[in-house]
Design an enzyme around this catalytic site. Structure first.
Site, PDB file in Angstrom:
ATOM      1  N   CYS A  44      36.861  48.903  39.328  1.00 63.56           N
ATOM      2  CA  CYS A  44      35.450  49.145  39.619  1.00 63.56           C
ATOM      3  C   CYS A  44      34.939  50.423  38.956  1.00 63.56           C
ATOM      4  O   CYS A  44      33.727  50.611  38.815  1.00 63.56           O
ATOM      5  CB  CYS A  44      35.226  49.219  41.121  1.00 63.56           C
ATOM      6  N   ASN A 304      42.717  44.554  48.904  1.00 65.90           N
ATOM      7  CA  ASN A 304      43.609  45.524  49.529  1.00 65.90           C
ATOM      8  C   ASN A 304      43.961  45.138  50.961  1.00 65.90           C
ATOM      9  O   ASN A 304      45.122  45.217  51.365  1.00 65.90           O
ATOM     10  CB  ASN A 304      42.960  46.915  49.505  1.00 65.90           C
TER      11      ASN A 304
END
Length: 449
Positions: A44, A304
């Site tokens: 990101c 995650n």
């Protein structure tokens, strides 16, 4: 005998699973196969590296490979590609530059991620055409940007990456032509938010072409022109930002089911239909909190969290991967743009809801406190149940965290009335007495009653 937890893929889901499993069960052998050189990195952040706000590509790495190996006792093998899975023998065929070998497992996690979509456009194989999905792709794009001065980049796609890279290129004094085949950029955020973002792009000298299909890119030794039904646009490079698709080929060839979204189907614990095989991250489905149906939303927190849950389950503590609301935020020059839940009327009706929406504009701070600006909010609720279904927001400040309030309401099964009665914080520098979220909920509640 020591059991082996084998993980294919060394980014967010894979390394979260490896770390959690090893922490909870130190005697278990944890092996990670990563075909590239990079692990546990923040993709990101790549647009901000391209822009020059992040100096070193290595800064995007959360935990270096050697720390996993030396401090966490994880057998991390970079440059090792999983070529085939044999569920019956519980083995994976592994290929490296030097050899091919077989690795056995007791439990296997497929965390192969997603790849950039290559739309059916002629000429995308030319030099000067880039994507931005991997660290190496980020390095290549940054090297191009650093070597240019005053050139023009064409961007195909007006989603997250397209918008963020438009800002990055303008920050490097490159001209930008952005092509989006839909009616607006950022379509999942709703038309009201999209119009504001389009205005911001144009104010920053980005040429925005909506309702524009790219037919092909042309050139001699490298790309020189983007060709659309509306004409030809000279460019010096092209960034393809048409979204991502899950990498499922390895798993699918081993008999692992692909779900309705095109990603790997899993249960609440990340288990696939094949015994002892899990899937998590950008290659896997996850349940959407609004519809209760499988969804594919490739975002960092989702990967995650799911990886960590699988690691805990493998270590002996069954842990659900959880549901998602699809909460996302991005920066578009001076704007914060965010969304959560579902906004699309047709999709909500297909899921059995009767959606009602309101759009409001409110102040980001108390009206008398200097420096404030407007926040635009669209809030969607269900006429039958009163449930909060989704929201989108745009503004120069206060948006990135306000969206979290609505995300919490969705995952907490709150009604619009419940949302309107939340005891949110107030101080003049940070918001008006009635926070914009509360105001939107009040207005929507009036339409639902």
């Amino acid at each position: 005998m020591t059991e082996t937890f084998l993980i294919v893929g060394g980014d967010a889901a894979g390394m979260s699973a490896a770390s959690k499993a090893k922490r909870d069960d130190p005697d278990r052998e944890v092996v990670v196969l990563e075909r590239g050189e990079w692990v546990s990195y923040g993709a990101c952040g790549l647009p901000y590296y391209v822009k020059g706000e992040i100096d070193d590509l290595e800064d995007l790495v959360a935990i270096p490979a050697e720390r996993f190996q030396e401090e966490r006792d994880i057998d991390l093998r970079t440059g090792h590609e999983a070529a085939a899975i044999d569920p019956e023998d519980q083995t994976v065929t592994v290929e490296t530059d030097e050899r091919t070998y077989t690795q056995s497992y007791d439990e296997l996690l497929v965390a192969t991620g997603a790849r950039a979509i290559a739309p059916p456009i002629d000429g995308l194989d030319r030099d000067g055409v880039f994507t931005l999905q991997t660290m190496e792709a980020g390095r290549e794009l940054k090297e191009y940007v650093d070597a240019q001065a005053g050139d023009t980049v064409g961007i195909i796609g007006g989603g997250y990456i397209g918008i963020e890279l438009a800002e990055a290129f303008r920050g490097q004094n490159l001209d930008v032509e952005l092509f989006e085949m839909r009616s607006h950029v950022l379509e999942p955020f709703g038309s009201e938010v999209a119009k504001t973002v389009e205005s911001e792009l144009r104010d920053n000298d980005v040429a925005v072409h909506t309702d524009t299909r790219v037919d092909r890119v042309a050139g001699d030794d490298r790309v020189r022109t983007v060709i659309t039904p509306d004409g030809k646009f000279p460019v010096d490079a092209v960034l393809v930002a048409a979204g991502v698709q899950p990498r499922v080929e390895l798993a699918e060839s081993a008999g692992i089911d692909v779900g309705p979204t095109g990603a790997l189907a899993t249960d609440q614990y990340g288990r696939t239909n094949v015994e002892s095989v899990y899937a998590a991250g950008d290659c896997a489905e996850i349940i959407h909190a609004v519809t209760g149906d499988p969804a594919h939303v490739p975002l960092a927190l989702t990967a995650n969290r799911a990886g960590r849950a699988v690691g805990a389950t493998v270590a002996g503590e069954p842990t659900p991967v959880g549901e998602i609301a699809g909460t996302a935020v991005l920066k578009a020059f001076d704007l914060e743009v965010a969304r959560t839940g579902l906004l699309e009327d047709e999709r909500l009706r297909e899921a059995g809801f009767d959606p009602v929406s309101v759009s409001i504009t409110a102040a980001s701070r108390a009206h008398y406190y200097p420096g404030g600006s407007e926040v635009e909010i669209t809030l969607v609720g269900d006429a039958d149940s009163g449930a909060v279904l989704g929201a989108s927001m745009v503004g120069k400040e206060g948006v990135a965290k306000r969206i979290d309030t609505v995300a919490a309401a969705i995952q907490g099964d709150m009604s619009v009335t419940d949302l309107a009665y939340l005891d949110l914080s107030y101080a003049p520098p940070f918001g008006p007495t009635w926070d914009p979220v509360l105001t939107a909920a009040k207005v929507l509640g009036g339409k639902l009653s």
